[in-house]
Design a protein around this motif. Structure first.
Motif, PDB file in Angstrom:
ATOM      1  N   GLY A   1      -3.467   5.358   4.022  1.00 23.22           N
ATOM      2  CA  GLY A   1      -4.148   6.529   3.483  1.00 23.22           C
ATOM      3  C   GLY A   1      -4.739   6.350   2.103  1.00 23.22           C
ATOM      4  N   LEU A   2      -4.814   5.109   1.625  1.00 20.33           N
ATOM      5  CA  LEU A   2      -5.492   4.833   0.360  1.00 20.33           C
ATOM      6  C   LEU A   2      -6.985   4.627   0.615  1.00 20.33           C
ATOM      7  CD1 LEU A   2      -3.022   2.256  -1.222  1.00 20.33           C
ATOM      8  CD2 LEU A   2      -3.251   4.664  -1.838  1.00 20.33           C
TER       9      LEU A   2
ATOM     10  N   TYR B   1      -6.918   5.415  -4.984  1.00 23.25           N
ATOM     11  CA  TYR B   1      -7.793   4.265  -4.777  1.00 23.25           C
ATOM     12  C   TYR B   1      -7.027   2.970  -5.026  1.00 23.25           C
ATOM     13  CZ  TYR B   1     -11.740   7.540  -4.964  1.00 23.25           C
ATOM     14  OH  TYR B   1     -12.611   8.571  -4.707  1.00 23.25           O
ATOM     15  N   VAL B   2      -7.560   1.881  -4.467  1.00 22.29           N
ATOM     16  CA  VAL B   2      -7.057   0.552  -4.796  1.00 22.29           C
ATOM     17  C   VAL B   2      -8.219  -0.431  -4.699  1.00 22.29           C
ATOM     18  CG1 VAL B   2      -6.302   0.083  -2.404  1.00 22.29           C
ATOM     19  CG2 VAL B   2      -5.334  -1.235  -4.311  1.00 22.29           C
ATOM     20  N   LEU B   3      -8.337  -1.289  -5.709  1.00 25.42           N
ATOM     21  CA  LEU B   3      -9.379  -2.312  -5.694  1.00 25.42           C
ATOM     22  C   LEU B   3      -8.986  -3.432  -4.735  1.00 25.42           C
ATOM     23  CD1 LEU B   3     -10.144  -2.666  -9.523  1.00 25.42           C
ATOM     24  CD2 LEU B   3     -11.015  -0.977  -7.888  1.00 25.42           C
ATOM     25  N   VAL B   4      -9.970  -3.925  -4.002  1.00 28.82           N
ATOM     26  CA  VAL B   4      -9.730  -4.979  -3.023  1.00 28.82           C
ATOM     27  C   VAL B   4     -10.806  -6.051  -3.191  1.00 28.82           C
ATOM     28  CG1 VAL B   4      -9.644  -5.544  -0.565  1.00 28.82           C
ATOM     29  CG2 VAL B   4      -8.673  -3.389  -1.373  1.00 28.82           C
TER      30      VAL B   4
ATOM     31  N   THR C   1     -16.280   2.160   6.478  1.00 30.76           N
ATOM     32  CA  THR C   1     -16.992   3.296   5.901  1.00 30.76           C
ATOM     33  C   THR C   1     -16.051   4.380   5.384  1.00 30.76           C
ATOM     34  OG1 THR C   1     -17.244   4.280   8.119  1.00 30.76           O
ATOM     35  CG2 THR C   1     -19.043   2.899   7.310  1.00 30.76           C
ATOM     36  N   ARG C   2     -14.751   4.199   5.578  1.00 33.31           N
ATOM     37  CA  ARG C   2     -13.777   5.115   4.971  1.00 33.31           C
ATOM     38  C   ARG C   2     -13.390   4.660   3.568  1.00 33.31           C
ATOM     39  NH1 ARG C   2      -9.474   5.162   9.686  1.00 33.31           N
ATOM     40  NH2 ARG C   2      -8.097   5.965   8.040  1.00 33.31           N
ATOM     41  N   GLY C   3     -13.882   3.509   3.177  1.00 32.76           N
ATOM     42  CA  GLY C   3     -13.635   3.009   1.840  1.00 32.76           C
ATOM     43  C   GLY C   3     -14.844   3.203   0.944  1.00 32.76           C
ATOM     44  N   VAL C   4     -14.851   2.462  -0.147  1.00 33.20           N
ATOM     45  CA  VAL C   4     -15.951   2.445  -1.115  1.00 33.20           C
ATOM     46  C   VAL C   4     -16.338   0.984  -1.279  1.00 33.20           C
ATOM     47  CG1 VAL C   4     -16.564   2.866  -3.536  1.00 33.20           C
ATOM     48  CG2 VAL C   4     -15.095   4.489  -2.317  1.00 33.20           C
ATOM     49  N   ILE C   5     -17.606   0.716  -1.525  1.00 30.46           N
ATOM     50  CA  ILE C   5     -18.046  -0.641  -1.820  1.00 30.46           C
ATOM     51  C   ILE C   5     -18.520  -0.693  -3.264  1.00 30.46           C
ATOM     52  CG2 ILE C   5     -19.737  -2.446  -1.296  1.00 30.46           C
ATOM     53  CD1 ILE C   5     -19.632  -1.600   1.605  1.00 30.46           C
ATOM     54  N   ALA C   6     -18.105  -1.737  -3.955  1.00 35.79           N
ATOM     55  CA  ALA C   6     -18.560  -1.946  -5.339  1.00 35.79           C
ATOM     56  C   ALA C   6     -19.286  -3.278  -5.406  1.00 35.79           C
ATOM     57  CB  ALA C   6     -17.374  -1.941  -6.300  1.00 35.79           C
TER      58      ALA C   6
ATOM     59  N   ALA D   1       0.822  -1.205   0.000  1.00 38.62           N
ATOM     60  CA  ALA D   1       0.000   0.000   0.000  1.00 38.62           C
ATOM     61  C   ALA D   1       0.855   1.254   0.000  1.00 38.62           C
ATOM     62  CB  ALA D   1      -0.927  -0.008   1.221  1.00 38.62           C
ATOM     63  N   SER D   2       1.951   1.239   0.734  1.00 36.35           N
ATOM     64  CA  SER D   2       2.807   2.433   0.793  1.00 36.35           C
ATOM     65  C   SER D   2       3.445   2.715  -0.565  1.00 36.35           C
ATOM     66  CB  SER D   2       3.886   2.267   1.867  1.00 36.35           C
ATOM     67  OG  SER D   2       4.736   1.172   1.577  1.00 36.35           O
ATOM     68  N   MET D   3       3.770   1.676  -1.327  1.00 31.42           N
ATOM     69  CA  MET D   3       4.321   1.870  -2.663  1.00 31.42           C
ATOM     70  C   MET D   3       3.282   2.522  -3.575  1.00 31.42           C
ATOM     71  SD  MET D   3       6.258  -1.765  -3.236  1.00 31.42           S
ATOM     72  CE  MET D   3       7.704  -2.221  -2.280  1.00 31.42           C
ATOM     73  N   LEU D   4       2.053   2.067  -3.466  1.00 33.98           N
ATOM     74  CA  LEU D   4       0.985   2.644  -4.286  1.00 33.98           C
ATOM     75  C   LEU D   4       0.749   4.104  -3.913  1.00 33.98           C
ATOM     76  CD1 LEU D   4      -1.565  -0.316  -4.284  1.00 33.98           C
ATOM     77  CD2 LEU D   4       0.129   0.270  -6.035  1.00 33.98           C
ATOM     78  N   ARG D   5       0.731   4.385  -2.649  1.00 34.61           N
ATOM     79  CA  ARG D   5       0.560   5.776  -2.208  1.00 34.61           C
ATOM     80  C   ARG D   5       1.728   6.624  -2.687  1.00 34.61           C
ATOM     81  NH1 ARG D   5       1.583   6.775   3.861  1.00 34.61           N
ATOM     82  NH2 ARG D   5       3.650   6.578   2.958  1.00 34.61           N
ATOM     83  N   ASP D   6       2.940   6.060  -2.640  1.00 36.74           N
ATOM     84  CA  ASP D   6       4.136   6.805  -3.020  1.00 36.74           C
ATOM     85  C   ASP D   6       4.108   7.215  -4.486  1.00 36.74           C
ATOM     86  OD1 ASP D   6       6.800   7.820  -2.471  1.00 36.74           O
ATOM     87  OD2 ASP D   6       7.586   6.104  -3.566  1.00 36.74           O
ATOM     88  N   ILE D   7       3.496   6.394  -5.320  1.00 39.24           N
ATOM     89  CA  ILE D   7       3.466   6.701  -6.756  1.00 39.24           C
ATOM     90  C   ILE D   7       2.249   7.552  -7.131  1.00 39.24           C
ATOM     91  CG2 ILE D   7       2.152   4.734  -7.665  1.00 39.24           C
ATOM     92  CD1 ILE D   7       4.450   4.438  -9.752  1.00 39.24           C
TER      93      ILE D   7
END
Length: 257
Positions: A120-121, A90-93, A160-165, A80-86
């Motif tokens: 923080g994603l 958002y990230v799909l889970v 609830t800090r995320g999104v649901i799909a 996650a930190s690598m994704l935030r760094d770039i």
């Protein structure tokens, strides 16, 4: 109320030249009008180049997956930190393809969701039933179980800090689509489950529909009172289709025309 959200999930598609043309066309269509956020989730090798294209635009970057681990000897994984760094927002889970093809359990998905939140994603938790589960009449039970795994691991506040799909597995890449009424019923159930913990969080939560959303059905889907946008697969690879879907979400914030 949060804006509608449309996420393009490119899956394992694209190359540098194709991506550039697609992004150029999509970005040219984006305006600040309407209540909408747009995100693009390219394959990992193209995150940096897509991030460069999105810089200083109103389209944000997302990723398709992450590791629950923070660092270490996990060849082929991305934290996650690598994704935030770039520059990812958002990230799909727990996408159904990750669950079905790569054996991700509800527990693993919950760990990934929590890892994203900690860095923080904004995780986009994908939930949904197979055709057999729908025919058995257990759609709501399946979806509740998938959400409950995250609640047990991370707590309702983090969920609830995320999104649901909601993505009915039987409608992904098949050309089949849940009717607006079928999709709305499950979205309403999801919001009800969250509301049993926190009514305001349920109102604020973004719940997306994913499952063969196209230009010709997007408006009807997004007009439903509990559908806040879409997680778009194949149609996100065609600029005209994706632009039309975004426009449908832009003029239909949670059930308004």
């Amino acid at each position: 109320m949060k804006p509608n959200l449309v996420i393009g999930n490119w899956k394992m598609n694209g190359d540098q030249q194709t991506n550039e043309v697609l992004l150029r066309n999509v970005l040219a269509s984006q305006t600040n009008e309407g209540h909408l956020e747009v995100a693009i989730c390219p394959p990992f090798p193209y995150l940096a180049s897509v991030a460069a294209h999105l810089q200083d635009t109103n389209v944000v970057l997302g990723a398709q997956n992450l590791s629950p681990a923070t660092h270490g000897a996990f060849t082929g994984e991305v934290s996650a930190s690598m994704l935030r760094d770039i520059g990812c927002r958002y990230v799909l889970v727990g996408h159904s393809e990750r669950r079905a093809l790569f054996g991700e359990t509800n527990e693993v998905v919950a760990q990934k969701f929590a890892a994203a939140i900690e860095q923080g994603l904004i995780p986009v938790l994908c939930v949904g039933e197979t055709l057999d589960e729908r025919r058995a009449g257990i759609t709501n039970s399946v979806v509740t179980t998938q959400m409950t795994a995250v609640i047990k691991h991370a707590g309702i506040e983090k969920l609830t800090r995320g999104v649901i799909a909601y993505e009915p597995v039987w409608a992904i890449g098949t050309g089949e689509t849940a009717s607006p009424e079928q999709a709305q019923a499950v979205h309403q159930h999801i919001r009800g489950v969250i509301g049993s913990f926190n009514k305001q969080a349920a109102i604020d939560l973004q719940i997306l529909y994913g499952g063969s959303v196209k230009a010709d059905n997007a408006k009807a889907l997004f007009s439903q009172p509990d559908i806040d946008g879409g997680l778009i697969g194949g149609a996100s690879l065609d600029a005209a289709s994706f632009i039309a879907i975004c426009n449908a979400a832009r003029i239909n914030p949670r059930g308004t025309a």
